[in-house]
Motif scaffolding. Structure first.
Motif, PDB file in Angstrom:
ATOM      1  N   PRO A  68     -24.690   4.133  20.325  1.00 59.74           N
ATOM      2  CA  PRO A  68     -26.156   4.062  20.283  1.00 59.74           C
ATOM      3  C   PRO A  68     -26.751   4.483  18.941  1.00 59.74           C
ATOM      4  CG  PRO A  68     -25.428   5.229  22.259  1.00 59.74           C
ATOM      5  CD  PRO A  68     -24.212   4.923  21.467  1.00 59.74           C
ATOM      6  N   GLU A  69     -26.184   5.535  18.314  1.00 61.80           N
ATOM      7  CA  GLU A  69     -26.807   6.016  17.080  1.00 61.80           C
ATOM      8  C   GLU A  69     -26.681   5.002  15.944  1.00 61.80           C
ATOM      9  OE1 GLU A  69     -24.429   7.501  18.859  1.00 61.80           O
ATOM     10  OE2 GLU A  69     -23.018   8.641  17.624  1.00 61.80           O
ATOM     11  N   ALA A 124     -29.316   2.289  16.621  1.00 59.24           N
ATOM     12  CA  ALA A 124     -30.648   2.786  16.285  1.00 59.24           C
ATOM     13  C   ALA A 124     -30.843   2.820  14.777  1.00 59.24           C
ATOM     14  CB  ALA A 124     -30.851   4.182  16.875  1.00 59.24           C
ATOM     15  N   ARG A 125     -29.824   3.263  14.056  1.00 57.58           N
ATOM     16  CA  ARG A 125     -29.959   3.340  12.600  1.00 57.58           C
ATOM     17  C   ARG A 125     -30.018   1.958  11.964  1.00 57.58           C
ATOM     18  NH1 ARG A 125     -28.230   8.754   9.675  1.00 57.58           N
ATOM     19  NH2 ARG A 125     -28.886  10.160  11.322  1.00 57.58           N
ATOM     20  N   VAL A 173     -34.326   0.099  18.362  1.00 61.73           N
ATOM     21  CA  VAL A 173     -34.630   1.368  19.033  1.00 61.73           C
ATOM     22  C   VAL A 173     -35.232   1.093  20.403  1.00 61.73           C
ATOM     23  CG1 VAL A 173     -36.078   3.439  18.943  1.00 61.73           C
ATOM     24  CG2 VAL A 173     -34.934   2.629  16.878  1.00 61.73           C
ATOM     25  N   ARG A 212     -33.085   9.675  12.843  1.00 65.12           N
ATOM     26  CA  ARG A 212     -32.475   8.611  12.038  1.00 65.12           C
ATOM     27  C   ARG A 212     -32.189   9.084  10.618  1.00 65.12           C
ATOM     28  NH1 ARG A 212     -35.586   5.026   8.940  1.00 65.12           N
ATOM     29  NH2 ARG A 212     -34.242   3.348   9.639  1.00 65.12           N
ATOM     30  N   ALA A 264     -39.308   6.393  14.488  1.00 59.78           N
ATOM     31  CA  ALA A 264     -37.978   6.031  13.990  1.00 59.78           C
ATOM     32  C   ALA A 264     -38.038   4.763  13.139  1.00 59.78           C
ATOM     33  CB  ALA A 264     -37.011   5.847  15.159  1.00 59.78           C
ATOM     34  N   VAL A 266     -31.452  11.520  21.958  1.00 59.72           N
ATOM     35  CA  VAL A 266     -31.352  11.725  20.507  1.00 59.72           C
ATOM     36  C   VAL A 266     -30.441  10.673  19.881  1.00 59.72           C
ATOM     37  CG1 VAL A 266     -30.592  13.327  18.709  1.00 59.72           C
ATOM     38  CG2 VAL A 266     -31.904  14.173  20.648  1.00 59.72           C
ATOM     39  N   ARG A 267     -29.338  10.369  20.554  1.00 59.00           N
ATOM     40  CA  ARG A 267     -28.431   9.336  20.020  1.00 59.00           C
ATOM     41  C   ARG A 267     -29.111   7.974  19.976  1.00 59.00           C
ATOM     42  NH1 ARG A 267     -22.853   8.985  22.831  1.00 59.00           N
ATOM     43  NH2 ARG A 267     -22.364   7.817  20.944  1.00 59.00           N
ATOM     44  N   ALA A 268     -29.906   7.682  21.011  1.00 55.30           N
ATOM     45  CA  ALA A 268     -30.580   6.388  21.062  1.00 55.30           C
ATOM     46  C   ALA A 268     -31.618   6.245  19.952  1.00 55.30           C
ATOM     47  CB  ALA A 268     -31.229   6.180  22.431  1.00 55.30           C
ATOM     48  N   LEU A 269     -32.031   7.362  19.363  1.00 57.59           N
ATOM     49  CA  LEU A 269     -32.959   7.309  18.236  1.00 57.59           C
ATOM     50  C   LEU A 269     -32.207   7.404  16.900  1.00 57.59           C
ATOM     51  CD1 LEU A 269     -35.712   9.593  19.754  1.00 57.59           C
ATOM     52  CD2 LEU A 269     -36.035   7.215  19.083  1.00 57.59           C
ATOM     53  N   GLY A 270     -30.883   7.454  16.953  1.00 57.50           N
ATOM     54  CA  GLY A 270     -30.094   7.469  15.722  1.00 57.50           C
ATOM     55  C   GLY A 270     -29.521   8.815  15.360  1.00 57.50           C
ATOM     56  N   GLY A 271     -29.716   9.822  16.223  1.00 58.78           N
ATOM     57  CA  GLY A 271     -29.273  11.179  15.887  1.00 58.78           C
ATOM     58  C   GLY A 271     -27.785  11.376  16.110  1.00 58.78           C
TER      59      GLY A 271
END
Lengths: 241, 285
Positions: free
Chosen positions: A80-81, A84-85, A89, A114, A160, B170-175
């Protein structure tokens, strides 16, 4: 750098996506495209696979087969990260705010997560104002009513700076007044970004979407412009009937 | 009497450093660690062995203890922060037991059960070494307070709180939740290493039994007593849990009952703090 500046960057092409849980075909051979800069609605009855599809796109589930093409890369199966990056999102039906942090801190998580660092004051204030959250900026998010928590969650996703926003029933459970704020936020975002909008309310889908995809029992029933879809007899049977 | 007071205040400062660093790990990152006492022990051994066996100066020994403990803490975190809370607690508990066994049995390196004696203190000229240690402990505790409060209020601190509350969000937002937690644990371990080096100076002699599980539980109780969300609370918890046993030393009716009485009060305090922690957790869920 605004996330949605590019035209080609924001498009997502879903090709023959499959996902089963045990013997249940949650998503079966689904293909469609969310063109860059467009807003596509995803509708279907409960259990038709809408949320599963969103979870596949966001990397929460790994697809059994199929591709999710975005900017020349296949997002299928990435964590997922990374998705998102890359600029895709999501939001959830539940707000999933952090109750102990203030509204402003919750919104800032979108930028922090992010790796964009703490948003500057001007950017933060502008986003809070657009979301109608200025008055509650320093209130613990957990003490807000449900509808406002949902606004916080959408503002957090916008912080984000996504190119593509995946919205899971953003209007469910909101009052008419809160809906206006959410609709305004989505309309503001779709002037530059790409949106996949999952919702039950066909009125909202018709108002916001350029194109509608209808799912039923995990497969794609049909797709087309909202005006055509609302008159399609097969859609009326499974969805409105 | 004044030397005794110096010792108690220095000890409170040393444990305040330990509890502030565990506060980041538990209060911000949500990692219920039962290894903080043995991480302190690792810092104490790095300092003690380097200064007595390798001829390293006390200042370099402190730096080595901080860095070395942070590296070992990062290694432990790297293989365990993806676990759920109960599994993480048990893993850190096992690490605590394991390190004590290694300290006891790897005698060629650690001097085993004999322990390390005659550990030197920081010294400048012919200043009173006990006063020097007190001042160093006060200064380092103040610096630790400033640093950990800034960390708690930073974007990194906010992300840690969010990751503890809802890691999938948080992971879904890129963290990068895993790496955030490993960094938090490494920073917390650095604080434990600093406390350990000062502890070794203060005690002058260290041996494996000092760093068994009770020390981790003691530091945990300090953090919980002070309220896990407050760096200042961690200091308060350390002052209270170091101060009370010392006060009871004088309150006891006679010398024979003093020891057991302190143990009983101390045990009750730990039970109460753990109970409060568990209770507040379930009521929030």
């Amino acid at each position: 750098m605004t996330a949605a500046s590019g035209s080609a960057r924001g498009g997502v092409e879903i090709r023959r996506l499959h996902k089963s849980f045990g013997g249940v075909r949650a998503v079966w051979d689904v293909s469609f495209t969310v063109p860059a800069g467009k807003t596509v609605g995803l509708i279907g009855p409960n259990g038709s696979g809408k949320t599963t599809l969103l979870n596949l796109l966001a990397g929460y589930y790994k697809p059994d087969a199929g591709e999710i093409l975005y900017g020349g890369t296949d997002l299928a199966g990435l964590p997922p990260e990374r998705i998102a990056r890359a600029g895709v999102v999501r939001t959830w039906q539940d707000p999933r705010i952090v109750p102990d942090l203030t509204v402003a801190e919750n919104v800032a998580i979108g930028a922090l997560a992010r790796g964009a660092g703490m948003p500057n004051d001007a950017a933060r204030r502008a986003l809070l104002a657009e979301s109608g959250l200025t008055a509650v900026a320093d209130t613990p998010a957990g003490s807000l009513p449900y509808g406002q928590q949902k606004l916080v969650a959408i503002a957090r996703s916008l912080a984000a700076s996504p190119a593509v926003l995946l919205l899971d029933e953003p209007l469910a459970g909101l009052s008419a007044f809160e809906r206006q704020h959410v609709v305004a936020l989505i309309q503001q975002f779709r002037t530059t970004g790409t949106v996949l909008l999952v919702d039950h309310a066909f009125g909202v889908i018709a108002q916001l979407c350029d194109h509608v995809v209808v799912l039923n029992t995990g497969t794609k029933l049909t797709e087309g412009p909202p005006g055509v879809i609302s008159k399609d007899p097969s859609v009326i049977e499974v969805y409105f009937g | 009497m004044i030397v005794y007071l110096y010792e108690v205040v220095a000890l409170a400062c040393i444990f305040a450093i330990a509890s502030m660093s565990l506060n980041l790990v538990l209060g911000r990152a949500g990692l219920f660690s039962l290894a903080h006492g043995v991480l302190l022990g690792i810092g104490a051994y790095i300092y003690g062995l380097l200064t007595t066996q390798a001829g390293v100066s006390p200042a370099v020994g402190v730096v080595a203890a901080v860095v070395g403990t942070a590296v070992l803490g990062a290694a432990l975190a790297a293989v365990s922060v993806h676990l759920d809370e109960e599994q993480f607690a048990v893993t850190t508990l096992a690490f605590n037991l394991l390190v004590v066994i290694v300290l006891t049995n790897w005698a060629s390196l650690t001097r085993g059960a004999y322990g390390v004696a005659q550990i030197p203190r920081l010294s400048i000229g012919d200043a009173d070494p006990q006063l020097m240690l007190l001042l160093a402990a006060l200064l380092l505790a103040a610096l630790t307070f400033v640093a950990f409060r800034a960390l708690a209020k930073s974007g990194f601190g906010q992300l840690l709180v969010a990751s503890a509350s809802d890691p999938d969000m948080v992971r879904a937002l890129g963290g990068p939740v895993w790496s955030l937690r490993v960094r938090a644990f490494a920073i917390g371990s650095a604080g434990a290493g600093l406390a350990g080096a000062l502890f070794a100076m203060q005690a002058g002699y260290i041996a494996p039994p000092l760093f068994e599980l009770h020390l981790s539980v003691l530091i945990l109780a300090m953090v919980i007593l002070g309220g896990t969300r407050s760096v200042g609370g961690a200091v308060l918890g350390a002052v209270v849990l170091i101060g009370i046993p010392e006060a009871l030393r004088f309150a006891a009716f006679n010398a024979v009952s003093a020891g057991p009485l302190r143990q009983i009060v101390f045990g009750l305090l730990i039970i109460v703090t753990i109970y409060v922690r568990l209770h507040s957790k379930t009521s929030r869920a």
